[in-house]
Design an enzyme around this catalytic site. Structure first.
Site, PDB file in Angstrom:
ATOM      1  N   CYS A 170       0.805  -1.226   0.000  1.00 12.53           N
ATOM      2  CA  CYS A 170       0.000   0.000   0.000  1.00 12.53           C
ATOM      3  C   CYS A 170       0.833   1.270   0.000  1.00 12.53           C
ATOM      4  CB  CYS A 170      -0.936   0.002   1.195  1.00 12.53           C
ATOM      5  SG  CYS A 170      -2.023  -1.419   1.194  1.00 12.53           S
ATOM      6  N   PHE A 218      -9.738  -5.328   0.547  1.00 17.89           N
ATOM      7  CA  PHE A 218      -8.985  -5.005  -0.675  1.00 17.89           C
ATOM      8  C   PHE A 218      -9.838  -5.028  -1.940  1.00 17.89           C
ATOM      9  CE2 PHE A 218      -5.195  -6.398   1.879  1.00 17.89           C
ATOM     10  CZ  PHE A 218      -4.615  -5.147   1.919  1.00 17.89           C
ATOM     11  N   HIS A 308      -3.741   7.540   2.713  1.00 21.39           N
ATOM     12  CA  HIS A 308      -4.117   6.212   2.207  1.00 21.39           C
ATOM     13  C   HIS A 308      -5.128   5.575   3.161  1.00 21.39           C
ATOM     14  CE1 HIS A 308      -4.061   2.122   0.848  1.00 21.39           C
ATOM     15  NE2 HIS A 308      -3.528   1.699   1.987  1.00 21.39           N
ATOM     16  N   ASN A 341      -9.776  -0.663  -0.280  1.00 20.32           N
ATOM     17  CA  ASN A 341      -8.333  -0.421  -0.244  1.00 20.32           C
ATOM     18  C   ASN A 341      -7.701  -1.064  -1.488  1.00 20.32           C
ATOM     19  OD1 ASN A 341      -5.581  -0.527   0.197  1.00 20.32           O
ATOM     20  ND2 ASN A 341      -5.718  -1.248   2.317  1.00 20.32           N
TER      21      ASN A 341
HETATM   22  C1  CAA Z   1      -0.878  -4.307   2.524  1.00 21.86           C
HETATM   23  C2  CAA Z   1      -0.283  -2.967   2.704  1.00 21.86           C
HETATM   24  O1  CAA Z   1       0.787  -2.796   2.200  1.00 21.86           O
HETATM   25  C3  CAA Z   1      -0.870  -1.837   3.487  1.00 21.86           C
HETATM   26  C4  CAA Z   1      -2.263  -1.856   3.945  1.00 21.86           C
HETATM   27  O2  CAA Z   1      -3.040  -0.955   3.715  1.00 21.86           O
HETATM   28  S1  CAA Z   1      -2.687  -3.188   4.791  1.00 21.86           S
HETATM   29  C5  CAA Z   1      -4.289  -2.942   5.310  1.00 21.86           C
HETATM   30  C6  CAA Z   1      -4.311  -2.022   6.446  1.00 21.86           C
HETATM   31  N1  CAA Z   1      -5.597  -2.127   7.014  1.00 21.86           N
HETATM   32  C7  CAA Z   1      -5.778  -2.573   8.264  1.00 21.86           C
HETATM   33  O3  CAA Z   1      -4.851  -2.865   8.981  1.00 21.86           O
HETATM   34  C8  CAA Z   1      -7.183  -2.705   8.711  1.00 21.86           C
HETATM   35  C9  CAA Z   1      -7.484  -1.705   9.762  1.00 21.86           C
HETATM   36  N2  CAA Z   1      -8.636  -2.119  10.526  1.00 21.86           N
HETATM   37  C10 CAA Z   1      -9.862  -1.623  10.345  1.00 21.86           C
HETATM   38  O4  CAA Z   1     -10.100  -0.764   9.515  1.00 21.86           O
HETATM   39  C11 CAA Z   1     -10.930  -2.102  11.281  1.00 21.86           C
HETATM   40  O5  CAA Z   1     -10.334  -2.740  12.384  1.00 21.86           O
HETATM   41  C12 CAA Z   1     -11.951  -3.088  10.642  1.00 21.86           C
HETATM   42  C13 CAA Z   1     -12.752  -2.374   9.556  1.00 21.86           C
HETATM   43  C14 CAA Z   1     -11.241  -4.291  10.030  1.00 21.86           C
HETATM   44  C15 CAA Z   1     -12.900  -3.578  11.731  1.00 21.86           C
HETATM   45  O6  CAA Z   1     -13.498  -2.456  12.349  1.00 21.86           O
HETATM   46  P1  CAA Z   1     -13.410  -2.245  13.948  1.00 21.86           P
HETATM   47  O7  CAA Z   1     -14.066  -0.965  14.244  1.00 21.86           O
HETATM   48  O8  CAA Z   1     -11.995  -2.406  14.375  1.00 21.86           O
HETATM   49  O9  CAA Z   1     -14.338  -3.391  14.465  1.00 21.86           O
HETATM   50  P2  CAA Z   1     -14.033  -4.564  15.509  1.00 21.86           P
HETATM   51  O10 CAA Z   1     -15.364  -4.985  16.020  1.00 21.86           O
HETATM   52  O11 CAA Z   1     -12.990  -4.201  16.489  1.00 21.86           O
HETATM   53  O12 CAA Z   1     -13.462  -5.685  14.550  1.00 21.86           O
HETATM   54  C16 CAA Z   1     -14.292  -6.535  13.784  1.00 21.86           C
HETATM   55  C17 CAA Z   1     -13.603  -7.855  13.708  1.00 21.86           C
HETATM   56  O13 CAA Z   1     -12.451  -7.703  12.879  1.00 21.86           O
HETATM   57  C18 CAA Z   1     -11.338  -8.322  13.520  1.00 21.86           C
HETATM   58  N3  CAA Z   1     -10.118  -7.713  13.038  1.00 21.86           N
HETATM   59  C19 CAA Z   1      -9.803  -6.393  13.019  1.00 21.86           C
HETATM   60  N4  CAA Z   1      -8.566  -6.254  12.492  1.00 21.86           N
HETATM   61  C20 CAA Z   1      -8.133  -7.484  12.179  1.00 21.86           C
HETATM   62  C21 CAA Z   1      -6.930  -7.983  11.599  1.00 21.86           C
HETATM   63  N5  CAA Z   1      -5.951  -7.162  11.226  1.00 21.86           N
HETATM   64  N6  CAA Z   1      -6.822  -9.315  11.416  1.00 21.86           N
HETATM   65  C22 CAA Z   1      -7.821 -10.156  11.778  1.00 21.86           C
HETATM   66  N7  CAA Z   1      -8.993  -9.739  12.319  1.00 21.86           N
HETATM   67  C23 CAA Z   1      -9.119  -8.427  12.511  1.00 21.86           C
HETATM   68  C24 CAA Z   1     -11.608  -8.077  15.005  1.00 21.86           C
HETATM   69  O14 CAA Z   1     -10.860  -8.979  15.808  1.00 21.86           O
HETATM   70  C25 CAA Z   1     -13.100  -8.334  15.101  1.00 21.86           C
HETATM   71  O15 CAA Z   1     -13.318  -9.729  15.170  1.00 21.86           O
HETATM   72  P3  CAA Z   1     -14.591 -10.256  16.039  1.00 21.86           P
HETATM   73  O16 CAA Z   1     -15.804  -9.546  15.514  1.00 21.86           O
HETATM   74  O17 CAA Z   1     -14.588 -11.710  15.777  1.00 21.86           O
HETATM   75  O18 CAA Z   1     -14.293  -9.875  17.467  1.00 21.86           O
END
Ligand code: CAA
Length: 398
Positions: A170, A218, A308, A341
């Site tokens: 990303c 994604f 981003h 994303n």
């Molecule tokens: C690849 C690259 O180079 C760069 C990138 O951009 S990588 C992607 C970066 N993005 C991220 O890291 C995601 C950021 N996270 C989010 O936006 C939010 O956590 C989300 C939309 C995923 C969930 O929203 P939230 O408000 O946190 O809700 P929340 O209820 O806490 O989480 C929902 C579920 O997702 C799970 N979850 C959140 N992040 C997780 C992760 N990284 N891995 C696995 N599970 C995850 C939580 O454990 C929760 O599970 P349960 O419902 O079973 O308890």
């Protein structure tokens, strides 16, 4: 003497080879595949497609992630027809890397071409005036790679100077834009075409707890930006001035965000800690960036923001930490909502969204003059660029 003549020519070239003005974004184009998946139908679509309906707990978790993602729809090249012709993509016990790389080798540059044609049309000059090409993707596993393909598809000149960036994830768009800035400022009359094209096809897999969040966020897309530094020529219109750029990594986070090629495609890992780690480090990162341009105490709400949108929680954390007004991340949230994303390509969509918002606003006087672009990727790496609205749109005629 021929030797002396050559030395004089080389010395004189060294004095005149740099651009006169700062690097600027001159045009932006974006493109997506035609296949749209609505986020509130995604869990049903994905578990049906992968014949995983029996994994009810995981499906419920996917629903929770989709509900909280801030995404309404995503564009995804992989559809039922493609899966029917490549059943190995669905079966993690079968090798599928070759099939994925084969498809990506055609589709990644093709999507980039669609975005590039829009950018070139906006730029208003012939494609053969492009001097440098930087291509960023996480789908590339072969050579010659997508940069050469794109150069051929666009009819760029054979001497165009090409660079491929692979697996920057990303932050790839941010990295490519910094390199474009350096090239444009250090090579007079250079015009750099930056292409970021991402297809989730290379990392698509059947449901798996460790990858559920990636599959829920994604999407596919391509963004192209044309960068050049002054003197600008007739018709060229600067959209953003690229003032200063830096890359930094958050120490000790090498294992929190990553990608790796495996027999069944590109594997990825996204730690649940990512939003918190970004939150804890973003303030210092921004202070360093603004201090490097002499602004020791910026008011974050006086800036425009191109962040981003890696995930809704990342935007929430940045907004909360910096006490930003809700409007500040509106462009990022809109791109997240409309496309998900799209990894390295996403930041180009955010820049595009920002300038479109400005064009619609009547009160140009009150728009922020300074801004910042942020992209995050494996490392965790943070790419930061201080931006400025071009002071004058009056261009040098030639
Ligand atoms: C690849 C690259 O180079 C760069 C990138 O951009 S990588 C992607 C970066 N993005 C991220 O890291 C995601 C950021 N996270 C989010 O936006 C939010 O956590 C989300 C939309 C995923 C969930 O929203 P939230 O408000 O946190 O809700 P929340 O209820 O806490 O989480 C929902 C579920 O997702 C799970 N979850 C959140 N992040 C997780 C992760 N990284 N891995 C696995 N599970 C995850 C939580 O454990 C929760 O599970 P349960 O419902 O079973 O308890």
């Amino acid at each position: 003497m021929p030797g002396a003549a050559t030395t004089t020519a080389v010395d004189s070239r060294r004095c005149t080879q740099h651009a006169e003005g700062p690097a600027t974004v001159l045009a932006i184009g974006t493109a997506n595949p035609v296949n749209i998946v609505l986020q509130d139908e995604f869990a049903n679509y994905y578990f049906d497609l992968t014949k995983s309906e029996h994994l009810t707990e995981l499906k419920d978790k996917m629903k929770r992630i989709c509900d909280k993602s801030g995404i309404e729809k995503r564009y995804i090249h992989l559809d039922e027809e493609l899966i029917r012709s490549h059943p190995e993509i669905m079966d993690k016990h079968l090798p599928s890397l070759e099939a994925r790389v084969d498809i990506a080798a055609t589709e990644v540059p093709k999507l980039a071409k669609s975005a590039a044609l829009k950018a070139i049309a906006e730029w208003g000059r012939p494609a053969t005036d492009i001097t440098h090409l930087i291509f960023s993707t996480y789908s590339g596993c072969r050579a010659p790679s997508a940069d050469l393909q794109l150069a051929s598809l666009l009819g760029l000149r054979p001497s165009v100077s090409r660079t491929i960036l692979n697996l920057h994830g990303c932050s790839g768009g941010g990295r490519a834009l910094q390199l474009a800035k350096e090239l444009a400022e250090n090579n007079r009359d250079a015009r750099v075409l930056v292409a970021c094209s991402e297809l989730t096809l290379v990392c698509f897999s059947s449901p798996d707890e460790s990858k559920i969040v990636g599959h829920g966020l994604f999407g596919d897309g391509a963004g192209v930006v044309i960068v050049g530094a002054g003197p600008l020529v007739n018709g060229e219109r600067p959209l953003f001035e690229m003032v200063a750029a830096s890359q930094t990594m958050i120490p000790g986070t090498e294992n929190t965000l990553g990608m790796q090629a495996s027999g069944s495609g590109i594997d990825f890992h996204i730690s649940i800690q990512v939003p918190t780690l970004i939150k804890n480090n973003i303030h210092q990162c921004l202070l360093d960036a603004f201090q490097s341009v002499g602004n020791m105490d910026p008011n974050w709400n006086d800036l425009f923001w191109a962040v981003h949108p890696g995930g809704r929680a990342i935007l929430d954390n940045i907004e909360g930490k910096l006490e930003l007004e809700p409007s500040k991340l509106a462009a990022s949230r809109n791109v997240l909502r409309e496309y998900g994303n799209m990894s390295g390509a996403t930041i180009t969509f955010v820049l595009d969204e920002l300038r479109r918002r400005w064009e619609k606003e009547e009160d140009e006087q009150h728009q922020p003059k300074w801004g910042v672009m942020l992209a995050f990727g494996p490392g965790i790496t943070i790419e930061t660029m201080v931006l400025r609205k071009p002071i004058s749109r009056s261009l040098k005629e030639n």
